[in-house]
Write a protein that holds these residues in place. Structure first.
Motif, mmCIF file in Angstrom:
data_model
loop_
_atom_site.group_PDB
_atom_site.id
_atom_site.type_symbol
_atom_site.label_atom_id
_atom_site.label_comp_id
_atom_site.label_asym_id
_atom_site.label_seq_id
_atom_site.Cartn_x
_atom_site.Cartn_y
_atom_site.Cartn_z
ATOM 1 N N SER A 90 -9.932 11.161 4.255
ATOM 2 C CA SER A 90 -10.070 10.380 3.162
ATOM 3 C C SER A 90 -11.184 9.739 2.424
ATOM 4 N N ARG B 180 -10.187 1.907 -1.224
ATOM 5 C CA ARG B 180 -10.289 2.603 -2.062
ATOM 6 C C ARG B 180 -9.295 2.060 -2.769
ATOM 7 N N TRP B 181 -7.987 1.448 -2.543
ATOM 8 C CA TRP B 181 -6.765 0.685 -2.966
ATOM 9 C C TRP B 181 -7.255 -0.403 -4.431
ATOM 10 N N ARG C 278 0.411 -1.554 0.042
ATOM 11 C CA ARG C 278 -0.540 0.421 0.391
ATOM 12 C C ARG C 278 0.981 1.453 -0.243
ATOM 13 N N ILE D 7 -3.623 4.583 10.178
ATOM 14 C CA ILE D 7 -5.355 4.920 9.280
ATOM 15 C C ILE D 7 -6.192 4.694 10.735
ATOM 16 N N GLU E 269 1.439 4.229 -1.863
ATOM 17 C CA GLU E 269 0.725 5.371 -2.529
ATOM 18 C C GLU E 269 1.823 5.754 -4.114
ATOM 19 N N GLN F 289 -9.717 2.104 7.882
ATOM 20 C CA GLN F 289 -9.090 1.193 7.427
ATOM 21 C C GLN F 289 -9.959 0.329 6.219
ATOM 22 N N GLN G 9 -11.979 1.461 4.453
ATOM 23 C CA GLN G 9 -12.497 2.171 3.717
ATOM 24 C C GLN G 9 -10.988 2.458 2.412
ATOM 25 N N TYR G 10 -9.815 2.220 3.733
ATOM 26 C CA TYR G 10 -8.623 3.024 2.680
ATOM 27 C C TYR G 10 -8.216 1.131 1.678
ATOM 28 N N GLU G 11 -8.710 -0.252 2.339
ATOM 29 C CA GLU G 11 -8.898 -0.980 1.221
ATOM 30 C C GLU G 11 -9.423 -1.124 0.321
#
Length: 488
Positions: free
Chosen positions: A472, A296-297, A239, A284, A241, A290, A292-294
């Motif tokens: 985020s 998005r990736w 992860r 995060i 970016e 967390q 949400q982050y996953e």
């Protein structure tokens, strides 16, 4: 100093049980003034090492004494002669100590004056470049700032910030110098020396090193590890970016990198479907963010791969979507629990505020004219917060809900809760001043200070979380081309 003046040259040359001279002791503790007096009286001491072969210059570097290092380099400049340019020589070990201590300006000066040092490979495949690649904090990309530090960086640079920027500039210059020197070697040797730091930089997110390596040695784009993970595979798995965004600075070659698979049959979308390393998730706040982050990736990688990659199955017979669901089952449950716990706590606070404000508003018909608006605003915003938190408690909690739906509800709930607290304190302070202070102007200061206390507590405890959620959820895409420079 008195003892040094009283000692003879013979006495200054005496060694202790470990073989250290008085100059070595001065180097260890960083007493430069004493070192100058010692060398002036006994000039050969800088060349005398202890039982382990450590001369005073090495001991100063080992203990992080920068001023002492600079002085001893002046009086012992022949320490880094051509005869020392091999892995088993202390001159190379000294350079590694400078990197470990963070003295990049000194390392840069020495590499520029002794270029062969950049091309020396230590035992185990280590080099100065790989040592730099293992220190993310030395680069701008390796600094993780929280909300308050990001806020500080918005203001004109202070001395501490200027020093950090200067260090980063020196670090980048050192990396450029190292890459240029290694690229001058024959192809096989350069490839061998650059592969390790290149892949390590991809794992740790140090895109600055990767840019310099690819600029000096374009073939580096095809480097892969033992499981056939290329730089973008590694960036997605970890992860990173900043490294992934290098994709947008590469020409048509990127398509060959995107369709490649590892030895387990995983394409890049499979790797995006795997759970991120725990140390990345820990950056995060909260399990919901967390998740949400996953998401998005996964969605971002899904946009750039070919349609066939979305339905490809790995060696275990799983598509990327199946793998994502399997890997994130626990995180979905933790995110649901985190959301519900947060919403429950905030519901209690909002309900308490609504009860108090409603009782205060109807105690005296019409209330005080000065706080009618504050009472009404506090009541309406607290009721809105209650309704929004209740909608979070009754949500379905599907995977996709963590991307936008649930964060938006929590953001709105926290904003209205903050508004209700602020309005309540304004209304209470106005009433307190009018009723008990007899319009004494000096009473405004203690009343205002007391009113600001709960608001300040809310801001310090909950506002960073609110900012993280807004950032985020609504921030521009953090994926995309960040530089006009084409790398390949």
């Amino acid at each position: 100093m008195y003892l040094i003046n009283r000692m003879s040259r013979l006495q200054l040359g005496l060694q202790n049980s470990n073989g250290d001279t008085v100059l070595s002791i001065a180097a260890i503790v960083g007493n430069t003034r004493a070192a100058i007096m010692i060398v002036n009286k006994q000039p050969n001491l800088p060349q005398i090492g202890n039982r382990d072969g450590g001369v005073p210059l090495l001991e100063a570097a080992r203990h992080g004494q920068k001023e002492m290092i600079s002085y001893l380099l002046e009086v012992n400049g022949d320490y880094l002669q051509a005869a020392e340019y091999s892995a088993d020589k202390p001159g190379v070990f000294f350079m590694n100590l400078l990197v470990l201590a963070g003295f990049y300006d000194l390392a840069l000066e020495l590499v520029q004056s002794h270029p062969p040092l950049a091309r020396v490979e230590y035992y185990g495949g280590e080099s100065l470049l790989s040592a730099m690649a293992s220190k993310p904090s030395a680069f701008p990309s390796g600094i993780q700032l929280d909300f308050w530090h990001r806020l500080i960086h918005c203001f004109p640079p202070m001395k501490g910030i200027r020093d950090v920027k200067l260090m980063h500039h020196q670090t980048l210059q050192l990396i450029k110098c190292l890459c240029t020197e290694i690229a001058c070697l024959d192809y096989e040797k350069a490839s061998m020396m650059l592969r390790r730091p290149f892949l390590l930089a991809a794992e740790l997110g140090i895109y600055e090193i990767m840019e310099e390596i690819m600029e000096s040695f374009p073939h580096a784009i095809w480097f892969s590890d033992n499981e056939n993970h290329n730089l973008f595979h590694i960036a997605v798995m970890n992860r990173q970016e900043n490294v992934f965004n290098l994709l947008y600075q590469i020409s048509d070659y990127k398509h060959r990198l995107l369709v490649s698979e590892d030895i387990f049959g995983n394409n890049i979308l499979h790797l995006a479907g795997k759970l991120a390393p725990q140390h990345r998730l820990n950056l995060i706040s909260g399990a919901a963010l967390q998740m949400q982050y996953e998401l998005r990736w996964f969605k971002e990688v899904e946009k750039i791969v070919q349609l066939a990659c979305k339905e490809d199955k790995n060696s275990e017979g799983r598509t990327p979507a199946m793998l994502f669901t399997e890997e994130h089952k626990r995180l979905v449950k933790e995110g649901e629990k985190w959301m519900k716990d947060t919403a429950s706590s905030c519901t209690v606070a909002a309900a308490l505020i609504a009860t108090v404000i409603f009782a205060a508003a109807i105690t005296v018909p019409g209330g005080n004219n000065n706080d009618d608006v504050s009472d009404a605003l506090s009541l309406f915003s607290s009721v809105a917060a209650i309704l929004m938190f209740l909608s979070i408690l009754t949500a379905r909690y599907a995977e996709a809900d963590f991307l936008y739906s649930l964060p938006k509800r929590l953001i709105f709930g926290l904003v209205t809760l903050f508004l209700s607290i602020t309005s309540m304190m304004v209304a209470f302070s106005a009433t307190l001043y009018l009723v008990f202070c007899n319009r004494k102007a000096w009473m405004l200061i203690p009343v205002g200070a007391l009113a600001c206390l709960p608001i300040s507590l809310f801001v310090s405890l909950q506002f960073p979380l609110l900012v993280d959620m807004i950032y985020s959820t609504y921030k521009p895409r953090f994926f995309g081309k960040k530089s006009k420079c084409m790398l390949h």
